[in-house]
Design an enzyme around this catalytic site. Structure first.
Site, short mmCIF file in Angstrom:
data_model
loop_
_atom_site.label_atom_id
_atom_site.label_comp_id
_atom_site.label_asym_id
_atom_site.label_seq_id
_atom_site.Cartn_x
_atom_site.Cartn_y
_atom_site.Cartn_z
N ALA A 95 1.07 -1.10 -0.10
CA ALA A 95 0.06 0.00 -0.02
C ALA A 95 0.94 1.23 0.22
CB ALA A 95 -0.65 -0.02 1.18
N SER B 91 -9.70 -9.76 3.20
CA SER B 91 -8.85 -9.97 4.65
C SER B 91 -8.90 -11.48 4.80
CB SER B 91 -10.05 -9.46 5.60
OG SER B 91 -9.74 -10.30 6.93
N LYS C 135 -12.85 -2.04 5.10
CA LYS C 135 -11.76 -2.82 5.43
C LYS C 135 -10.96 -2.27 6.81
CE LYS C 135 -8.70 -6.22 5.46
NZ LYS C 135 -7.19 -5.81 5.40
N HIS D 237 -12.74 -2.95 9.66
CA HIS D 237 -12.68 -4.53 10.30
C HIS D 237 -11.28 -4.81 10.75
CE1 HIS D 237 -10.65 -8.02 8.97
NE2 HIS D 237 -11.60 -8.62 9.09
N ASN D 238 -10.23 -4.02 10.27
CA ASN D 238 -8.74 -4.23 10.93
C ASN D 238 -8.90 -3.71 12.18
OD1 ASN D 238 -8.48 -5.55 8.36
ND2 ASN D 238 -6.38 -4.25 8.50
N GLU E 286 -10.49 -5.79 14.59
CA GLU E 286 -9.62 -6.99 14.80
C GLU E 286 -8.49 -6.59 15.99
OE1 GLU E 286 -7.61 -8.57 11.20
OE2 GLU E 286 -5.82 -8.42 12.21
N ARG F 203 -1.04 -1.25 22.43
CA ARG F 203 0.12 -1.71 21.41
C ARG F 203 1.40 -0.66 21.66
NH1 ARG F 203 -1.47 -4.92 15.90
NH2 ARG F 203 -3.44 -5.80 16.56
P1 NBP Z 1 3.57 -6.62 0.62
O1 NBP Z 1 2.93 -5.63 1.19
O2 NBP Z 1 5.11 -7.14 1.29
O3 NBP Z 1 4.09 -6.17 -0.73
C1 NBP Z 1 4.99 -6.94 -1.85
C2 NBP Z 1 4.70 -6.86 -3.17
O4 NBP Z 1 4.53 -5.55 -3.76
C3 NBP Z 1 5.64 -7.40 -3.86
O5 NBP Z 1 5.02 -8.02 -5.13
C4 NBP Z 1 6.42 -6.19 -4.65
O6 NBP Z 1 7.36 -6.52 -5.85
C5 NBP Z 1 5.40 -5.18 -4.84
N1 NBP Z 1 5.91 -3.88 -4.98
C6 NBP Z 1 6.27 -2.96 -4.20
BR1 NBP Z 1 6.97 -3.32 -2.58
N2 NBP Z 1 6.84 -1.93 -4.79
C7 NBP Z 1 6.22 -2.04 -6.07
C8 NBP Z 1 6.31 -1.13 -7.06
N3 NBP Z 1 6.65 0.25 -7.05
N4 NBP Z 1 5.58 -1.46 -8.39
C9 NBP Z 1 5.25 -2.57 -8.48
N5 NBP Z 1 5.24 -3.47 -7.21
C10 NBP Z 1 5.65 -3.21 -6.25
O7 NBP Z 1 2.92 -7.94 -0.15
P2 NBP Z 1 1.61 -8.75 0.69
O8 NBP Z 1 1.76 -9.06 2.21
O9 NBP Z 1 1.21 -10.03 -0.07
O10 NBP Z 1 0.51 -7.43 0.51
C11 NBP Z 1 -0.18 -7.07 -0.44
C12 NBP Z 1 -1.26 -6.16 -0.02
O11 NBP Z 1 -2.14 -6.85 0.64
C13 NBP Z 1 -0.59 -5.06 0.81
O12 NBP Z 1 -1.26 -3.85 0.58
C14 NBP Z 1 -1.13 -5.58 2.28
O13 NBP Z 1 -1.33 -4.40 3.15
C15 NBP Z 1 -2.19 -6.09 1.79
N6 NBP Z 1 -2.83 -7.33 2.54
C16 NBP Z 1 -1.86 -8.15 3.24
C17 NBP Z 1 -2.53 -9.27 4.13
C18 NBP Z 1 -1.16 -10.17 4.71
O14 NBP Z 1 -1.73 -11.09 5.32
N7 NBP Z 1 -0.07 -10.23 4.32
C19 NBP Z 1 -3.55 -9.28 4.21
C20 NBP Z 1 -4.66 -8.60 3.73
C21 NBP Z 1 -4.01 -7.48 3.10
P3 NBP Z 1 8.73 -6.90 -5.82
O15 NBP Z 1 8.68 -8.34 -5.60
O16 NBP Z 1 9.27 -6.42 -7.20
O17 NBP Z 1 9.57 -6.19 -4.53
#
Ligand code: NBP
Length: 488
Positions: A82, A134, A189, A192-193, A196, A293
């Protein structure tokens, strides 16, 4: 080559699992990940030859080729970090898209950013959806709770895909439905968080009482959580708590006892509180959870303070079953308060931003897939179905009775914990919100008098119509000029 039904950008934990979920439901998915310099094998290759092998995926390392592989109007889901990455990616994609194509931001974006992006993308002729997702890794793969909002005309086109990958509630309803216009999907959302955060803090306080006041073992505490998970507290977070408490290390000791007590956070709880303040709606329980926290993270300060101030609990032995019952009722009542506050913030936001949020539908969407899924969301959905304009959840008959039943246990527990010097900020915050909410005359009369005394801020009177403001010359030497009567 057949064009793909949807494109997914960002093959980190969420994107990769969502892509697999889409493919499993019969959709052809194009995938793209920014090329990362420094790793031997590209992220896309690793996916296509790994978890995506022999499946209906097409992988790309060039954004242009990725876009051209999609059926029009194109549907592109961005699962990237994000903030700035979403803007950067949107700017790279827009010149490659055609009118009416749909960009979906499935990350945890701030709803105000989403509002801005919708306007920007629509000004270029494309459509933009800000969707909360989520459920973490497991939900992304097997069914998440998905909360889409934004360009209204895009919903019918993305609905079959999003509903197919959403979790299904026990009655079969997909945990994904249209939230509303603008940034409403990300706002919902965010709340929701926040909820949580509140649920987790409440569970931690229940754990602290069983551990530090009743001196129960991890196994016994786990058994109580397990039993609670069979009744009205049935929820994912209560369920995983019992698993966590039983987790052992190789040497047979409990992992929970080794984990450092400093909480992390990624911002959605803080945003919930900031926005509740902007809307003038009390969100006490979530605010308490966020601040707790923060306090937990001040480890050195807490260690110093705990050396300076020595605790003097009574040393009294408490009956396990009696206190566990009190904790159960307190946890349940405090949770009701937390959801009542959260839904009131949603109601206020809906009015202010003209989103027409459907509270019952939101409660139904949270019944499966997401972290706060719990049995009592059915009761919340019923309350709002019965009365869509319900002013506060506590005023619904069902919840009114539940609170009445819990109150004797709740106030006794808060009193005992306070006397025994155990910190229970969320349990007591919930109880005090309940007391304030149900107090016909709060001491805000004195507050208003003080504001008028020192700043001529004026006050209303109980013996006059609302909307008339008075200023008193409290000291006899003040002037008659009063300050403006606006509320910020
Ligand atoms: P991350 O939040 O760790 O993001 C990693 C991804 O973002 C990688 O694919 C990375 O590519 C890409 N990225 C970045 Br960093 N900068 C970029 C840019 N400038 N252009 C294109 N791609 C870019 O991954 P995640 O944990 O899978 O979460 C993804 C989203 O879902 C986030 O917004 C997160 O808040 C949300 N979310 C996460 C969860 C959870 O449990 N993790 C749950 C619900 C929602 P790269 O490989 O090239 O660095």
């Amino acid at each position: 080559m057949k064009k793909s039904d949807i494109g997914l950008i960002g093959l980190a934990v969420m994107g990769e699992n969502l892509a697999l979920n889409m493919e499993r439901h019969g959709w052809q998915v194009s995938v793209y990940n920014r090329t990362v310099i420094g790793i031997e094998e590209g992220v896309v290759d690793r996916f296509i030859t790994g978890r995506g092998k022999d499946k209906n995926f097409v992988g790309f390392t060039e954004l242009k080729d990725f876009v051209q592989s999609l059926a029009t109007p194109r549907k592109i889901m961005m699962m990237v970090r994000a903030g700035k990455p979403v803007d950067e990616l949107t700017d790279q994609l827009l010149p490659l898209l055609s009118p009416n194509d749909i960009l979906i931001d499935g990350g945890n974006s701030n709803f105000e950013d989403t509002e801005r992006r919708i306007k920007y993308v629509e000004s270029k002729g494309m459509r933009f959806i800000g969707s909360g997702v989520s459920g973490g890794e497991e939900g992304a793969l097997n069914g998440a709770s998905i909360m889409p909002g934004g360009s209204v005309s895009a919903w019918s086109e993305i609905k079959p895909i999003l509903q197919s990958i959403a979790a299904k509630a026990d009655d079969g309803t997909p945990c994904c439905d249209w939230i509303g216009a603008g940034g409403s999907g990300h706002f919902v959302k965010m709340i929701h968080n926040g909820i949580e955060y509140g649920d987790i803090q409440l569970i931690c306080e229940a754990y602290a009482l069983m551990k530090n006041l009743l001196h129960l073992s991890n196994e016994t505490i786990a058994t109580h959580f397990e039993r609670w998970n069979e009744g009205k507290l049935k929820s994912y977070l209560v369920e995983i708590t019992s698993h966590i408490l039983r987790q052992k290390e190789a040497d047979g000791t409990y992992l929970i006892d080794k984990i450092l007590d400093t909480a992390g956070q990624k911002g959605t709880g803080k945003w919930s509180v900031i926005n509740s303040m902007e809307l003038g709606m009390p969100l006490n329980l979530i605010a308490t959870a966020v601040f707790e926290r923060n306090l937990s993270a001040l480890l050195d300060l807490r260690r110093e303070a705990s050396d300076v101030f020595k605790r003097s609990p009574s040393g009294k032995q408490f009956d396990e079953q009696t206190m566990v019952d009190q904790i159960f009722h307190t946890l349940y009542a405090s949770k009701i308060v937390s959801y009542a506050q959260g839904f009131n913030v949603l109601k206020q936001a809906s009015e202010q931003f003209k989103w027409q949020l459907d509270a019952a539908s939101i409660a139904r969407m949270w019944r499966g897939g997401c972290i706060i899924r719990s049995a009592f969301l059915d009761n919340i959905a019923s309350a709002f179905e019965k009365s869509p304009s319900l002013s506060n959840l506590l005023l619904d008959d069902f919840f009114h009775n539940e609170i009445d039943e819990a109150l004797p246990y709740w106030k006794q527990l808060v009193a005992t914990a306070t006397m025994e010097e155990i910190s229970i900020p969320a349990f007591s915050s919930a109880l005090n919100y309940f007391y304030s909410l149900t107090t016909r005359r709060l001491p805000a009369n004195l507050l208003q008098a003080q504001r008028d005394y020192f700043g001529a801020h004026t006050f209303e009177r109980i013996d006059h119509e609302r909307g008339q403001f008075f200023h008193e010359n409290w000291t006899g030497h003040g002037g008659n000029t009063s300050s403006g009567t606006y509320n910020a």
